[in-house]
Design a protein around this motif. Structure first.
Motif, PDB file in Angstrom:
ATOM      1  N   PRO A  26      26.634  46.887  45.966  1.00  0.00           N
ATOM      2  CA  PRO A  26      27.719  45.949  46.296  1.00  0.00           C
ATOM      3  C   PRO A  26      29.089  46.586  46.124  1.00  0.00           C
ATOM      4  O   PRO A  26      29.339  47.296  45.145  1.00  0.00           O
ATOM      5  CB  PRO A  26      27.490  44.810  45.288  1.00  0.00           C
ATOM      6  CG  PRO A  26      26.025  44.858  45.004  1.00  0.00           C
ATOM      7  CD  PRO A  26      25.668  46.309  45.019  1.00  0.00           C
ATOM      8  N   GLN A  27      29.945  46.357  47.100  1.00  0.00           N
ATOM      9  CA  GLN A  27      31.259  46.995  47.091  1.00  0.00           C
ATOM     10  C   GLN A  27      32.145  46.451  45.966  1.00  0.00           C
ATOM     11  O   GLN A  27      32.160  45.239  45.710  1.00  0.00           O
ATOM     12  CB  GLN A  27      31.951  46.761  48.432  1.00  0.00           C
ATOM     13  CG  GLN A  27      31.223  47.396  49.615  1.00  0.00           C
ATOM     14  CD  GLN A  27      31.114  48.900  49.461  1.00  0.00           C
ATOM     15  OE1 GLN A  27      32.126  49.581  49.324  1.00  0.00           O
ATOM     16  NE2 GLN A  27      29.891  49.412  49.470  1.00  0.00           N
ATOM     17  N   PRO A  28      32.893  47.336  45.293  1.00  0.00           N
ATOM     18  CA  PRO A  28      33.785  46.894  44.207  1.00  0.00           C
ATOM     19  C   PRO A  28      34.752  45.801  44.645  1.00  0.00           C
ATOM     20  O   PRO A  28      35.059  44.892  43.869  1.00  0.00           O
ATOM     21  CB  PRO A  28      34.522  48.182  43.825  1.00  0.00           C
ATOM     22  CG  PRO A  28      33.590  49.281  44.201  1.00  0.00           C
ATOM     23  CD  PRO A  28      32.902  48.812  45.450  1.00  0.00           C
ATOM     24  N   GLU A  29      35.233  45.876  45.890  1.00  0.00           N
ATOM     25  CA  GLU A  29      36.171  44.865  46.363  1.00  0.00           C
ATOM     26  C   GLU A  29      35.517  43.489  46.443  1.00  0.00           C
ATOM     27  O   GLU A  29      36.137  42.467  46.123  1.00  0.00           O
ATOM     28  CB  GLU A  29      36.729  45.262  47.735  1.00  0.00           C
ATOM     29  CG  GLU A  29      37.703  44.271  48.353  1.00  0.00           C
ATOM     30  CD  GLU A  29      38.989  44.105  47.544  1.00  0.00           C
ATOM     31  OE1 GLU A  29      39.779  43.210  47.899  1.00  0.00           O
ATOM     32  OE2 GLU A  29      39.201  44.844  46.564  1.00  0.00           O
ATOM     33  N   ALA A  30      34.256  43.457  46.856  1.00  0.00           N
ATOM     34  CA  ALA A  30      33.539  42.184  46.921  1.00  0.00           C
ATOM     35  C   ALA A  30      33.382  41.588  45.530  1.00  0.00           C
ATOM     36  O   ALA A  30      33.565  40.373  45.335  1.00  0.00           O
ATOM     37  CB  ALA A  30      32.166  42.391  47.561  1.00  0.00           C
ATOM     38  N   VAL A  31      33.051  42.438  44.568  1.00  0.00           N
ATOM     39  CA  VAL A  31      32.917  41.969  43.183  1.00  0.00           C
ATOM     40  C   VAL A  31      34.262  41.465  42.679  1.00  0.00           C
ATOM     41  O   VAL A  31      34.358  40.394  42.056  1.00  0.00           O
ATOM     42  CB  VAL A  31      32.382  43.093  42.284  1.00  0.00           C
ATOM     43  CG1 VAL A  31      32.348  42.630  40.827  1.00  0.00           C
ATOM     44  CG2 VAL A  31      30.987  43.525  42.737  1.00  0.00           C
ATOM     45  N   ARG A  32      35.316  42.228  42.955  1.00  0.00           N
ATOM     46  CA  ARG A  32      36.654  41.834  42.490  1.00  0.00           C
ATOM     47  C   ARG A  32      37.053  40.480  43.055  1.00  0.00           C
ATOM     48  O   ARG A  32      37.642  39.641  42.345  1.00  0.00           O
ATOM     49  CB  ARG A  32      37.683  42.886  42.911  1.00  0.00           C
ATOM     50  CG  ARG A  32      39.094  42.625  42.357  1.00  0.00           C
ATOM     51  CD  ARG A  32      40.140  43.475  43.055  1.00  0.00           C
ATOM     52  NE  ARG A  32      40.360  43.070  44.435  1.00  0.00           N
ATOM     53  CZ  ARG A  32      41.066  41.995  44.786  1.00  0.00           C
ATOM     54  NH1 ARG A  32      41.607  41.206  43.870  1.00  0.00           N
ATOM     55  NH2 ARG A  32      41.230  41.701  46.065  1.00  0.00           N
ATOM     56  N   LEU A  33      36.724  40.240  44.313  1.00  0.00           N
ATOM     57  CA  LEU A  33      37.093  38.973  44.933  1.00  0.00           C
ATOM     58  C   LEU A  33      36.328  37.801  44.321  1.00  0.00           C
ATOM     59  O   LEU A  33      36.872  36.701  44.166  1.00  0.00           O
ATOM     60  CB  LEU A  33      36.851  39.042  46.437  1.00  0.00           C
ATOM     61  CG  LEU A  33      37.842  39.910  47.220  1.00  0.00           C
ATOM     62  CD1 LEU A  33      37.380  40.101  48.651  1.00  0.00           C
ATOM     63  CD2 LEU A  33      39.246  39.290  47.189  1.00  0.00           C
ATOM     64  N   HIS A  34      35.065  38.013  43.972  1.00  0.00           N
ATOM     65  CA  HIS A  34      34.305  36.947  43.308  1.00  0.00           C
ATOM     66  C   HIS A  34      34.922  36.625  41.951  1.00  0.00           C
ATOM     67  O   HIS A  34      35.047  35.455  41.576  1.00  0.00           O
ATOM     68  CB  HIS A  34      32.833  37.353  43.153  1.00  0.00           C
ATOM     69  CG  HIS A  34      32.020  37.195  44.397  1.00  0.00           C
ATOM     70  ND1 HIS A  34      32.080  38.077  45.444  1.00  0.00           N
ATOM     71  CD2 HIS A  34      31.126  36.240  44.761  1.00  0.00           C
ATOM     72  CE1 HIS A  34      31.254  37.686  46.407  1.00  0.00           C
ATOM     73  NE2 HIS A  34      30.660  36.565  46.015  1.00  0.00           N
ATOM     74  N   VAL A  35      35.292  37.667  41.230  1.00  0.00           N
ATOM     75  CA  VAL A  35      35.960  37.444  39.943  1.00  0.00           C
ATOM     76  C   VAL A  35      37.282  36.708  40.160  1.00  0.00           C
ATOM     77  O   VAL A  35      37.635  35.796  39.403  1.00  0.00           O
ATOM     78  CB  VAL A  35      36.190  38.784  39.210  1.00  0.00           C
ATOM     79  CG1 VAL A  35      37.045  38.574  37.959  1.00  0.00           C
ATOM     80  CG2 VAL A  35      34.857  39.431  38.841  1.00  0.00           C
ATOM     81  N   GLU A  36      37.996  37.086  41.221  1.00  0.00           N
ATOM     82  CA  GLU A  36      39.271  36.449  41.536  1.00  0.00           C
ATOM     83  C   GLU A  36      39.086  34.949  41.808  1.00  0.00           C
ATOM     84  O   GLU A  36      39.878  34.118  41.346  1.00  0.00           O
ATOM     85  CB  GLU A  36      39.902  37.135  42.747  1.00  0.00           C
ATOM     86  CG  GLU A  36      41.173  36.507  43.278  1.00  0.00           C
ATOM     87  CD  GLU A  36      42.398  36.771  42.407  1.00  0.00           C
ATOM     88  OE1 GLU A  36      43.484  36.298  42.781  1.00  0.00           O
ATOM     89  OE2 GLU A  36      42.251  37.435  41.355  1.00  0.00           O
ATOM     90  N   VAL A  37      38.047  34.607  42.559  1.00  0.00           N
ATOM     91  CA  VAL A  37      37.758  33.191  42.821  1.00  0.00           C
ATOM     92  C   VAL A  37      37.504  32.453  41.510  1.00  0.00           C
ATOM     93  O   VAL A  37      38.055  31.368  41.267  1.00  0.00           O
ATOM     94  CB  VAL A  37      36.545  33.035  43.758  1.00  0.00           C
ATOM     95  CG1 VAL A  37      36.070  31.576  43.800  1.00  0.00           C
ATOM     96  CG2 VAL A  37      36.880  33.505  45.159  1.00  0.00           C
TER      97      VAL A  37
END
Length: 222
Positions: A179-190
């Protein structure tokens, strides 16, 4: 029997207007009349077919199907029309999930906010381990929670639809190996935005999640 017939209808092998007879289905699948009729009733409940005395079981026009049924989504993703199915499902997600995130930021209770943040942490951990199956399970739970925490039961009932999309994406190899770091970051952001009660921020981050998922999928398809 249900999966095979459903897939044939969903993928267009059995076209609209095709007439099926219970006796023929019995012979083809080697099942009793009771089993064949039960399968037919299930297809009718999904609005894929209709039955008339002296006519038989007729495949309905796709416009009449229950396109929100998770089984139909699974059958479409398993067939040759996968790309078209993914496109329409992604459009649905883009229309619904950002709004769900916005309302979750306004309406989620303390327990929901805490669980959402915990799921975001679990997504980050499993992504680092490149455990796609565990990541999928946490991802499904995350999106389910956002939809239900919106306080809108109609959004909440779409969680099965989103789960099938996420499962199909992983099952058909349309997910990066890690899984891409950006995708993980966005989930955390949500999660952080919902916990903090920031609707604009939550909506924006969820929209970015859907956009990124669409780009990743269609890069792999093409």
């Amino acid at each position: 029997m249900l999966d095979e017939l459903g897939t044939e209808i969903a993928c267009g092998t059995l076209r609209s207007g095709t007439v099926l007879r219970v006796e023929q289905l019995q012979g083809r699948f080697g099942v009793s009349r009771t089993v064949a009729r039960e399968v037919v009733r299930t297809l009718e409940a999904m609005r894929l077919t209709t039955s008339k005395r002296r006519v038989g079981v007729t495949v309905r026009d796709p416009a009449e199907w229950n396109h929100y049924d998770p089984r139909l989504i699974r059958w479409r993703l398993d067939g040759e029309g996968r790309t078209s199915a993914l496109r329409t499902l992604t459009e649905l997600r883009a229309a619904v999930e950002p709004s769900a995130a916005r309302y979750a930021a306004l309406r989620a209770g303390p327990d929901e906010r805490g669980r959402l943040r915990a799921l975001a942490d679990q997504l980050a951990s499993t992504a680092q381990d490149a455990d796609l199956q565990a990541f999928l399970e946490h991802d499904i739970a995350f999106h389910h929670l956002v939809l239900t925490a919106s306080g809108n039961p109609m959004f909440g009932q779409l969680s099965e639809v989103v789960a099938e999309v996420l499962t199909g994406r992983t099952g058909h190899g349309l997910m990066p190996q890690r899984p891409q770091p950006e995708a993980v970051r966005l989930h955390v952001e949500v999660a952080v935005a919902i916990v903090a009660g920031q609707p604009d921020r939550a909506e924006r981050a969820m929209r970015d999640i859907v956009v990124q998922a669409r780009e990743e999928m269609f890069e792999l398809i093409e």
